[in-house]
Scaffold this active site. Structure first.
Site, PDB file in Angstrom:
ATOM      1  N   GLY A 188       0.813  -1.213   0.000  1.00  0.00           N
ATOM      2  CA  GLY A 188       0.000   0.000   0.000  1.00  0.00           C
ATOM      3  C   GLY A 188       0.846   1.261   0.000  1.00  0.00           C
ATOM      4  O   GLY A 188       2.069   1.204  -0.129  1.00  0.00           O
ATOM      5  N   TYR A 224     -16.543  14.575  27.592  1.00  0.00           N
ATOM      6  CA  TYR A 224     -16.388  13.685  26.424  1.00  0.00           C
ATOM      7  C   TYR A 224     -17.723  13.541  25.670  1.00  0.00           C
ATOM      8  O   TYR A 224     -17.767  13.628  24.438  1.00  0.00           O
ATOM      9  CB  TYR A 224     -15.896  12.336  26.943  1.00  0.00           C
ATOM     10  CG  TYR A 224     -15.541  11.306  25.904  1.00  0.00           C
ATOM     11  CD1 TYR A 224     -14.386  11.434  25.125  1.00  0.00           C
ATOM     12  CD2 TYR A 224     -16.339  10.181  25.715  1.00  0.00           C
ATOM     13  CE1 TYR A 224     -14.056  10.458  24.190  1.00  0.00           C
ATOM     14  CE2 TYR A 224     -16.008   9.206  24.789  1.00  0.00           C
ATOM     15  CZ  TYR A 224     -14.867   9.347  24.031  1.00  0.00           C
ATOM     16  OH  TYR A 224     -14.535   8.377  23.113  1.00  0.00           O
ATOM     17  N   ALA A 244     -20.179  15.641  25.618  1.00  0.00           N
ATOM     18  CA  ALA A 244     -20.463  16.926  24.962  1.00  0.00           C
ATOM     19  C   ALA A 244     -19.700  17.020  23.649  1.00  0.00           C
ATOM     20  O   ALA A 244     -20.249  17.416  22.614  1.00  0.00           O
ATOM     21  CB  ALA A 244     -20.077  18.085  25.880  1.00  0.00           C
ATOM     22  N   LYS A 287     -18.482  14.619  21.722  1.00  0.00           N
ATOM     23  CA  LYS A 287     -18.894  13.646  20.698  1.00  0.00           C
ATOM     24  C   LYS A 287     -20.306  13.950  20.190  1.00  0.00           C
ATOM     25  O   LYS A 287     -20.591  13.815  18.993  1.00  0.00           O
ATOM     26  CB  LYS A 287     -18.820  12.226  21.265  1.00  0.00           C
ATOM     27  CG  LYS A 287     -17.402  11.779  21.651  1.00  0.00           C
ATOM     28  CD  LYS A 287     -16.467  11.761  20.466  1.00  0.00           C
ATOM     29  CE  LYS A 287     -15.146  11.090  20.782  1.00  0.00           C
ATOM     30  NZ  LYS A 287     -14.242  11.039  19.625  1.00  0.00           N
TER      31      LYS A 287
HETATM   32  P1  NDP Z   1      -6.082   5.627  21.462  1.00  0.00           P
HETATM   33  O1  NDP Z   1      -5.849   6.344  22.742  1.00  0.00           O
HETATM   34  O2  NDP Z   1      -5.699   4.201  21.327  1.00  0.00           O
HETATM   35  O3  NDP Z   1      -5.385   6.453  20.253  1.00  0.00           O
HETATM   36  C1  NDP Z   1      -5.631   7.813  20.152  1.00  0.00           C
HETATM   37  C2  NDP Z   1      -4.976   8.337  18.902  1.00  0.00           C
HETATM   38  O4  NDP Z   1      -5.278   9.743  18.799  1.00  0.00           O
HETATM   39  C3  NDP Z   1      -3.482   8.200  18.899  1.00  0.00           C
HETATM   40  O5  NDP Z   1      -3.046   7.942  17.582  1.00  0.00           O
HETATM   41  C4  NDP Z   1      -3.018   9.600  19.335  1.00  0.00           C
HETATM   42  O6  NDP Z   1      -1.726   9.943  18.845  1.00  0.00           O
HETATM   43  C5  NDP Z   1      -4.061  10.469  18.662  1.00  0.00           C
HETATM   44  N1  NDP Z   1      -4.187  11.783  19.268  1.00  0.00           N
HETATM   45  C6  NDP Z   1      -4.614  12.113  20.508  1.00  0.00           C
HETATM   46  N2  NDP Z   1      -4.582  13.442  20.683  1.00  0.00           N
HETATM   47  C7  NDP Z   1      -4.141  13.968  19.511  1.00  0.00           C
HETATM   48  C8  NDP Z   1      -3.899  15.287  19.060  1.00  0.00           C
HETATM   49  N3  NDP Z   1      -4.121  16.354  19.848  1.00  0.00           N
HETATM   50  N4  NDP Z   1      -3.440  15.475  17.791  1.00  0.00           N
HETATM   51  C9  NDP Z   1      -3.216  14.414  16.981  1.00  0.00           C
HETATM   52  N5  NDP Z   1      -3.423  13.138  17.353  1.00  0.00           N
HETATM   53  C10 NDP Z   1      -3.878  12.919  18.607  1.00  0.00           C
HETATM   54  O7  NDP Z   1      -7.644   5.838  21.167  1.00  0.00           O
HETATM   55  P2  NDP Z   1      -8.706   4.892  20.433  1.00  0.00           P
HETATM   56  O8  NDP Z   1      -8.105   4.285  19.234  1.00  0.00           O
HETATM   57  O9  NDP Z   1      -9.351   4.033  21.441  1.00  0.00           O
HETATM   58  O10 NDP Z   1      -9.788   5.993  20.009  1.00  0.00           O
HETATM   59  C11 NDP Z   1      -9.890   6.508  18.684  1.00  0.00           C
HETATM   60  C12 NDP Z   1     -11.190   7.303  18.603  1.00  0.00           C
HETATM   61  O11 NDP Z   1     -12.281   6.436  18.921  1.00  0.00           O
HETATM   62  C13 NDP Z   1     -11.270   8.466  19.593  1.00  0.00           C
HETATM   63  O12 NDP Z   1     -11.911   9.564  19.002  1.00  0.00           O
HETATM   64  C14 NDP Z   1     -12.127   7.905  20.710  1.00  0.00           C
HETATM   65  O13 NDP Z   1     -12.792   8.928  21.410  1.00  0.00           O
HETATM   66  C15 NDP Z   1     -13.070   7.011  19.939  1.00  0.00           C
HETATM   67  N6  NDP Z   1     -13.697   5.964  20.728  1.00  0.00           N
HETATM   68  C16 NDP Z   1     -12.957   4.968  21.317  1.00  0.00           C
HETATM   69  C17 NDP Z   1     -13.587   3.979  22.062  1.00  0.00           C
HETATM   70  C18 NDP Z   1     -12.855   2.846  22.708  1.00  0.00           C
HETATM   71  O14 NDP Z   1     -13.487   2.075  23.442  1.00  0.00           O
HETATM   72  N7  NDP Z   1     -11.567   2.677  22.493  1.00  0.00           N
HETATM   73  C19 NDP Z   1     -15.051   4.002  22.259  1.00  0.00           C
HETATM   74  C20 NDP Z   1     -15.717   5.086  21.598  1.00  0.00           C
HETATM   75  C21 NDP Z   1     -15.054   6.025  20.859  1.00  0.00           C
HETATM   76  P3  NDP Z   1      -0.465  10.099  19.860  1.00  0.00           P
HETATM   77  O15 NDP Z   1      -0.282   8.758  20.490  1.00  0.00           O
HETATM   78  O16 NDP Z   1       0.647  10.535  19.009  1.00  0.00           O
HETATM   79  O17 NDP Z   1      -0.917  11.130  20.866  1.00  0.00           O
END
Ligand code: NDP
Length: 241
Positions: free
Chosen positions: A51, A152, A154, A156
């Protein structure tokens, strides 16, 4: 070649989405804030599998960084983004009575303001090109609420509402705007939550995987979803509909 930007593509759900979109033939821009090594591994994996991907680190909560780094990439490469996945997100849970300004502002800035900054940056290119797919990863918490997550929820809930308005604004330009609302998905974000304590509340009796969220995102960006817009699809094992 179509370009996709996945914010927070270095870990968890964003990582699975990056891999899925690359498998669907998109050139993926993997955004992250600090986890460089993790992002590099995702990019290496995609390239090893045949890819296309590159890294584009910036803080999604900073209007200036979004404009400089993402806007700069578009200008320097003379390209636009066809597919945007607003995935980066954080939690900072507390009961509202104890919640600090910092806890409120951090979550609103990262989860909600980012939607405005990043989506605005890529919109013009989509409008000119008369094609676009925008998918935002929201949450069950933004649909039904969750104690300790007023900030959170709010953030979403705001994106679900904003996506409905944006879908109406730009539908004529063949740009679709949708949300995916996961329940409990096994990633770093819910590391401290024990599946054993919660699974009895989940009809499918388990937490979900990042790949199960990525599959729905893959559908929403595909041609099969060309008539779906303003929608929120739940991926929560039946917890709420
Ligand atoms: P993780 O904590 O595993 O990963 C979060 C990601 O977001 C990382 O890649 C992190 O990068 C990046 N990130 C955080 N802050 C910033 C920023 N300010 N700028 C750029 N990148 C940022 O989260 P999840 O994979 O679990 O969650 C992904 C999405 O899914 C989120 O929006 C979360 O709210 C949503 N979600 C997750 C659930 C769950 O159960 N896991 C349930 C419902 C929703 P870095 O490490 O470099 O900071």
């Amino acid at each position: 070649m179509k370009y996709a930007l996945v914010t927070g593509g270095s870990r968890g759900i964003g990582k699975a989405i990056s891999i899925k979109l690359a498998q669907q033939g998109l050139h993926v821009l993997i955004n992250y804030r600090s986890a460089h090594d993790e992002a590099q591994k995702v990019m290496d994996y995609i390239i090893q599998e045949g890819g296309r991907a590159e890294l584009l680190p910036f803080d999604v909560s900073s209007s200036q960084q979004v404009s400089e780094v993402l806007g700069g990439w578009m200008k320097n490469n003379n390209q636009h983004i066809d597919v945007l996945i607003n995935n980066a997100g954080v939690t900072s849970d507390n009961l509202m009575v104890f919640m600090s300004d910092e806890e409120w502002n951090k979550v609103i800035a990262t989860n909600q303001n980012s939607f405005f900054y990043v989506t605005r940056q890529v919109l013009e290119g989509m409008v000119i090109n008369k094609f676009g797919r925008i998918v935002s990863i929201v949450s069950l918490s933004g649909q039904k609420g969750h104690p300790g997550q007023v900030n959170y929820s709010a953030s979403k809930g705001a994106i679900i509402a904003a996506s409905k308005s944006l879908a109406m604004e730009i539908g004529k330009k063949k740009i679709t705007v949708n949300c995916v609302a996961p329940g409990f998905i096994k990633t770093d974000m819910i590391d401290g939550i024990d599946e054993k304590d919660w699974k009895r509340l989940i009809p499918l009796n388990r937490f979900g995987t990042a790949e199960e969220v990525a599959g729905v995102v893959g559908f929403l960006v595909s041609d099969d979803a060309s008539y779906v817009t303003g929608e929120t699809i739940s991926v929560n094992g039946g917890m709420y509909s």
